[in-house]
Design a protein around this motif. Sequence first.
Motif, mmCIF file in Angstrom:
data_model
loop_
_atom_site.group_PDB
_atom_site.id
_atom_site.type_symbol
_atom_site.label_atom_id
_atom_site.label_comp_id
_atom_site.label_asym_id
_atom_site.label_seq_id
_atom_site.Cartn_x
_atom_site.Cartn_y
_atom_site.Cartn_z
ATOM 1 N N GLY A 176 4.223 6.526 -8.381
ATOM 2 C CA GLY A 176 4.125 5.799 -7.120
ATOM 3 C C GLY A 176 5.175 6.280 -6.142
ATOM 4 N N SER A 177 5.912 5.344 -5.554
ATOM 5 C CA SER A 177 6.934 5.688 -4.563
ATOM 6 C C SER A 177 8.249 6.110 -5.189
ATOM 7 C CB SER A 177 7.180 4.487 -3.644
ATOM 8 O OG SER A 177 7.882 3.467 -4.329
ATOM 9 N N GLY A 178 8.386 5.926 -6.509
ATOM 10 C CA GLY A 178 9.621 6.281 -7.191
ATOM 11 C C GLY A 178 10.561 5.119 -7.422
ATOM 12 N N TYR A 179 10.210 3.922 -6.965
ATOM 13 C CA TYR A 179 11.134 2.781 -7.064
ATOM 14 C C TYR A 179 11.381 2.368 -8.512
ATOM 15 C CZ TYR A 179 13.060 -1.916 -6.470
ATOM 16 O OH TYR A 179 13.848 -3.036 -6.544
ATOM 17 N N PRO B 233 0.818 -1.222 0.000
ATOM 18 C CA PRO B 233 0.000 0.000 0.000
ATOM 19 C C PRO B 233 0.847 1.265 0.000
ATOM 20 C CG PRO B 233 -0.798 -1.578 1.639
ATOM 21 C CD PRO B 233 0.526 -2.089 1.158
ATOM 22 N N LEU B 234 0.381 2.240 -0.771
ATOM 23 C CA LEU B 234 0.980 3.569 -0.825
ATOM 24 C C LEU B 234 -0.084 4.605 -0.461
ATOM 25 C CD1 LEU B 234 2.950 3.357 -4.212
ATOM 26 C CD2 LEU B 234 3.912 3.226 -1.906
ATOM 27 N N PRO B 235 0.300 5.830 -0.153
ATOM 28 C CA PRO B 235 -0.692 6.880 0.105
ATOM 29 C C PRO B 235 -1.658 7.050 -1.065
ATOM 30 C CG PRO B 235 1.495 7.607 0.772
ATOM 31 C CD PRO B 235 1.682 6.301 0.067
ATOM 32 N N GLY B 236 -2.868 7.480 -0.742
ATOM 33 C CA GLY B 236 -3.866 7.736 -1.770
ATOM 34 C C GLY B 236 -4.504 6.492 -2.340
ATOM 35 N N GLY B 237 -4.355 5.346 -1.652
ATOM 36 C CA GLY B 237 -4.984 4.118 -2.123
ATOM 37 C C GLY B 237 -4.246 3.429 -3.248
ATOM 38 N N GLN B 238 -3.023 3.881 -3.549
ATOM 39 C CA GLN B 238 -2.239 3.265 -4.611
ATOM 40 C C GLN B 238 -1.382 2.127 -4.045
ATOM 41 O OE1 GLN B 238 -2.942 4.387 -7.893
ATOM 42 N NE2 GLN B 238 -4.511 5.131 -6.483
ATOM 43 N N ILE C 79 -0.142 11.632 -10.827
ATOM 44 C CA ILE C 79 -1.327 12.471 -10.690
ATOM 45 C C ILE C 79 -1.579 12.908 -9.245
ATOM 46 C CG2 ILE C 79 -2.971 10.564 -10.376
ATOM 47 C CD1 ILE C 79 -4.896 12.081 -12.253
ATOM 48 N N ARG C 80 -1.098 12.143 -8.280
ATOM 49 C CA ARG C 80 -1.393 12.422 -6.868
ATOM 50 C C ARG C 80 -0.265 13.235 -6.227
ATOM 51 N NH1 ARG C 80 -5.670 9.441 -4.522
ATOM 52 N NH2 ARG C 80 -6.610 8.012 -6.033
ATOM 53 N N PRO C 81 -0.590 14.433 -5.704
ATOM 54 C CA PRO C 81 0.455 15.308 -5.142
ATOM 55 C C PRO C 81 1.242 14.646 -4.019
ATOM 56 C CG PRO C 81 -1.627 16.506 -5.372
ATOM 57 C CD PRO C 81 -1.916 15.070 -5.679
ATOM 58 N N GLU C 82 0.566 13.859 -3.178
ATOM 59 C CA GLU C 82 1.274 13.250 -2.052
ATOM 60 C C GLU C 82 2.316 12.237 -2.515
ATOM 61 O OE1 GLU C 82 -2.843 11.091 -2.083
ATOM 62 O OE2 GLU C 82 -1.903 12.885 -2.913
#
Length: 217
Positions: A87-90, A53-58, A107-110
């Motif tokens: 995503g997380s940048g990985y 899980p990542l922030p924003g439900g991703q 698309i998600r700022p966080e």
Amino acid sequence: MDIEKARFNMIEQQIRPWDVLDQEILDLLAVVKREQFVPPEHAALAFVDMEIPLPGGQRMLPPRVEARILQDLSVRKHENVLEIGTGSGYMAALLAQRARHVLSVEIRPELVTMARLNLARAGVGNVEVVEGNAAAGWDAAAPYDVICISGSLPVLPKSILAQLKVGGRIAAFVGTLPVMEARLVTRVSETEYQVTNLFETAVQPLDGAEQPSRFQF
């Protein structure tokens, strides 16, 4: 947790058996530290064969899927890459080790903030993370040598195909549940594309993409 043992087990027990046999890719997975790109609350899952899980439900893709896509894209040092969904940048960090430059659109700022911090902490200098919706492509730096799409699409838009150079490759997850295919699309001429189905999978829909109606009339 013995991090290096967990990393070794991830590579040898999850990734290598999934037909990831390119030694340069396997070595790269030991160099780019996956645990640096996992949210701290899920650190124990960094090397587990699952979506994280990542922030924003991703969610981060499973390690074996990331590695297989990286191998099949065959990115070269002179190439410019568009990643759709940071995503997380990985994945951007992995691509950056093989490419000249990676433009990653989220698309998600966080997640933009998270990925930028993760990449900076990991010392990755040839990735630019920008905020926006690239579900139909990203004209700013087109055409691209490689396009990597992190979420699934019902169909691959012609607008994305048009942004690929001749000889370029796209990795995409195409279809709707329960049938999705990871595909490698190669542009062989101005008008022709070669499609290779890599494996069946189920991947979260790309954030910001238009999805088909659930209803039939």
